[in-house]
Scaffold this motif. Sequence first.
Motif, short mmCIF file in Angstrom:
data_model
loop_
_atom_site.label_atom_id
_atom_site.label_comp_id
_atom_site.label_asym_id
_atom_site.label_seq_id
_atom_site.Cartn_x
_atom_site.Cartn_y
_atom_site.Cartn_z
N ASP A 174 0.81 -1.22 0.00
CA ASP A 174 0.00 0.00 0.00
C ASP A 174 0.84 1.27 0.00
O ASP A 174 0.31 2.37 0.19
CB ASP A 174 -0.92 0.01 1.23
CG ASP A 174 -1.92 -1.13 1.21
OD1 ASP A 174 -2.40 -1.47 0.11
OD2 ASP A 174 -2.20 -1.68 2.30
N GLU A 175 2.15 1.12 -0.22
CA GLU A 175 3.02 2.30 -0.17
C GLU A 175 2.58 3.35 -1.19
O GLU A 175 2.24 3.03 -2.33
CB GLU A 175 4.46 1.89 -0.47
CG GLU A 175 5.42 3.08 -0.52
CD GLU A 175 6.85 2.66 -0.79
OE1 GLU A 175 7.44 3.15 -1.78
OE2 GLU A 175 7.39 1.82 -0.02
N ARG A 176 2.60 4.62 -0.76
CA ARG A 176 2.30 5.74 -1.64
C ARG A 176 3.17 6.91 -1.22
O ARG A 176 3.20 7.28 -0.05
CB ARG A 176 0.83 6.13 -1.58
CG ARG A 176 0.44 7.23 -2.58
CD ARG A 176 -1.05 7.50 -2.57
NE ARG A 176 -1.51 8.09 -1.33
CZ ARG A 176 -2.63 8.78 -1.21
NH1 ARG A 176 -3.44 8.94 -2.26
NH2 ARG A 176 -2.99 9.30 -0.04
N VAL A 177 3.90 7.48 -2.18
CA VAL A 177 4.76 8.64 -1.92
C VAL A 177 4.25 9.79 -2.78
O VAL A 177 4.20 9.68 -4.01
CB VAL A 177 6.23 8.33 -2.22
CG1 VAL A 177 7.09 9.58 -2.01
CG2 VAL A 177 6.72 7.18 -1.36
N THR A 178 3.87 10.89 -2.14
CA THR A 178 3.19 11.99 -2.83
C THR A 178 3.91 13.30 -2.60
O THR A 178 4.18 13.69 -1.45
CB THR A 178 1.74 12.14 -2.31
OG1 THR A 178 1.07 10.88 -2.41
CG2 THR A 178 0.99 13.20 -3.09
N TRP A 179 4.23 14.00 -3.70
CA TRP A 179 4.68 15.39 -3.62
C TRP A 179 3.43 16.27 -3.59
O TRP A 179 2.51 16.10 -4.38
CB TRP A 179 5.52 15.76 -4.83
CG TRP A 179 6.91 15.19 -4.83
CD1 TRP A 179 7.30 13.97 -5.29
CD2 TRP A 179 8.10 15.84 -4.35
NE1 TRP A 179 8.65 13.80 -5.13
CE2 TRP A 179 9.18 14.95 -4.57
CE3 TRP A 179 8.36 17.08 -3.79
CZ2 TRP A 179 10.49 15.27 -4.21
CZ3 TRP A 179 9.66 17.39 -3.43
CH2 TRP A 179 10.71 16.49 -3.66
#
Length: 400
Positions: A174-179
């Motif tokens: 479920d990893e999510r990396v958001t700018w």
Amino acid sequence: MTVLVAGIDAAGRPAHPVLAEALAGAGLVVGAARHLAAVPVPSGCATVVLGPLAPALDRLAAAVAAGTPAVVLASGDPGFFGIVRRLRAAGLPVGVLPAVSSVAAAFARVGLPWDGAAVLTAHGRDPRPALNACRALPLVAVLTAPGAGAAELGAGLAGWDRRLVVAEHLGTPDERVTWTTPAEAAATRWADPHVVLSLAPEPVRAAGMRVDDQPAAAPAGGWALPESDYVHRDSMITKAEVRALAVARLRPRLGRLVWDVGAGSGSVGIECALLGAAVLAVERDPDAPIRANAARHGVDVRVVTGAAPAALAGLPDPDAVFVGGGGLDVLAAVADRRPPRVVVTLAALDRVGPAVHLLRAAGYAVDGCQLTAARLADLPGGSLRLAATNPVVLLTAELP
């Protein structure tokens, strides 16, 4: 007997192959339920599921006393805002097998170096110091908690030029990396757990803005700097001798927010920023050289252009306020915000009594002194004289 503290990354991978051997011989294993499920705990081995820490500490102390091998499982690097501190405080001898911390993983995901980053936690404590560090410094990582996460940090960074990276569920499917921007972060629901990175614009970081990892340390160039180190107009600047005491009374440090009201050249606020504080400079003159002076000294000062007291409306609550300009209406507006400390400088004696009475009526304990300096000046023929500067009354007001 040493307690082995082993890190497990976000995906549930143990830190080191030595852990399997340690587990095979363990008589006690302590950890969160998800960590206990992620490793091969031997059949019949005693386990403690972490909730309140005190019972686990008691069991571990008993195991050490009995010579029973014990293992503690923890997230990431257990020595980095982790359980190692609590174990050491309890007098337990520990050895550590660290995994990659969530902060290191977050920076790795976006390909950024983080040797100059300040790292703070909002987990289980007042989130304001972490927020003020994001306001003050160009590169900050925050370990979050429900109610003290990306949305709250984003809301608190309104008016500061920052980009945020929100890293959710690192190392899992479920990893999510958001700018994102602070405004977008404030309007978004984020999954827990997550890590927030706060970044000033790249040109600001590249221009020499302070990026050491001990931002509350004394600045290399010192403070109470000479007036010649600032651009100012017609000597409208707080003199170095006065500034030294004003800054001392404001108590700036990392995690605190200081207002500099009637900032002029910005010298007081800039020196607070050099000592790690987040700073808001309020100044009616749009051409005042605050930004240029801040850039010269490598600090990030947020400038609010407008006349106080109206310009103070909507600003985040300060920990300390320096009032270097304005009348009693400005001082009353500052006192209404209830900062723990207010420092006022006054050149006109007829303003001293009313200012003291106003602050005392607002519930502050007020102290004050007159500062008079005489500086060395050269005379023809190599002689010296003393040249007096204008006396200034400095008031310090504190809430009991």
